[in-house]
Design an enzyme around this catalytic site. Structure first.
Site, mmCIF file in Angstrom:
data_model
loop_
_atom_site.group_PDB
_atom_site.id
_atom_site.type_symbol
_atom_site.label_atom_id
_atom_site.label_comp_id
_atom_site.label_asym_id
_atom_site.label_seq_id
_atom_site.Cartn_x
_atom_site.Cartn_y
_atom_site.Cartn_z
ATOM 1 N N CYS A 84 0.642 -1.208 -0.048
ATOM 2 C CA CYS A 84 0.063 0.096 -0.126
ATOM 3 C C CYS A 84 0.929 1.323 0.071
ATOM 4 O O CYS A 84 1.253 1.579 -0.971
ATOM 5 C CB CYS A 84 -1.119 0.055 1.325
ATOM 6 N N HIS A 196 -3.575 -5.585 1.195
ATOM 7 C CA HIS A 196 -2.668 -5.876 2.600
ATOM 8 C C HIS A 196 -2.596 -7.087 2.943
ATOM 9 O O HIS A 196 -3.393 -7.770 3.680
ATOM 10 C CB HIS A 196 -3.354 -4.966 3.624
ATOM 11 N N GLU A 198 -0.685 -8.473 4.914
ATOM 12 C CA GLU A 198 -0.522 -8.612 6.575
ATOM 13 C C GLU A 198 -1.806 -8.766 7.345
ATOM 14 O O GLU A 198 -1.871 -9.069 8.578
ATOM 15 C CB GLU A 198 0.388 -7.348 7.222
#
Length: 222
Positions: A84, A196, A198
């Site tokens: 991002c 994302h 994560e």
């Protein structure tokens, strides 16, 4: 495996990135003023709003001592993942081609998206990521995520196998050119994507598909 996660003033996803990295090894935060990466095997440039996204997203972070060290690390073949805002920083730094512009809707988006892995053919020099062609379910949240590059550059990226991820048909949340969600450099060791991974490493969040991205980075370490 020792991961380094860069932290800027305004980062907001470095702790989640740190957690994701710790699932496959040890990890440490690298403050933006550090000019020594401390012998890490891979670097994550996380999401957030580095330096408040003043001027434009990633434009100030590119001048940080930490990013100078990351640039040297990448030039030596070290694997780097930008997520991002981290993707924006890598484009501003020149480690990745193209630019991230305001979403076509001019609004912030936050939704789960399906990502199609475009395939990661071997590249000359550097250490290439290894991720098979598949579809991943990963959240996206950004206001400046529309990938843009001149048509001739887009053609070259396609021809060189540098388009790493695309949004699945009908799921492009920002108007990115050719549904591009992520690209890599010509050497194959620097990767950026807007969604994302994560945030998709625990089944309780609805998907563990993000682990595949981190596994690919771990597999590309020098």
């Amino acid at each position: 495996m020792l991961w380094g996660v860069v932290q800027f003033p305004g980062s907001c996803d470095e702790r989640d990135a740190l957690h994701a990295c710790e699932l496959s090894g040890e990890a440490r935060l690298i403050w933006h003023e550090e000019d020594d990466l401390g012998g890490v095997d891979a670097v994550i440039v996380p999401g957030g709003f580095s330096y408040g996204d003043y001027l434009r997203a990633g434009a100030i972070a590119r001048f940080s001592p930490a990013m100078e060290a990351v640039t040297e690390f990448a030039a030596a073949g070290g694997p780097v993942l930008g997520i991002c805002n981290g993707f924006q920083v890598l484009c501003e730094t020149g480690l990745l081609p193209g630019a991230l512009l305001l979403n076509e809707s001019m609004r912030f988006v936050c939704r789960q998206v399906d990502l199609q892995v475009a395939g990661f053919p071997p590249q000359e020099g550097g250490q290439s990521f290894n991720l098979p062609e598949e579809t991943l379910s990963i959240p996206a949240k950004h206001g400046e995520g529309r990938y843009w590059a001149p048509e001739e550059m887009l053609d070259a990226l396609e021809a060189n196998g540098q388009v790493a991820f695309r949004y699945a048909p009908g799921q492009n949340p920002n108007g990115s050119a050719r549904d591009i969600a992520g690209v890599r450099n010509s050497a194959g060791n620097v990767l950026g994507l807007m969604p994302h991974p994560e945030h998709a490493v625990d089944a309780m969040t609805g998907s563990t598909d993000g682990l595949r991205v981190f596994d690919a980075v771990a597999g590309a370490r020098v």
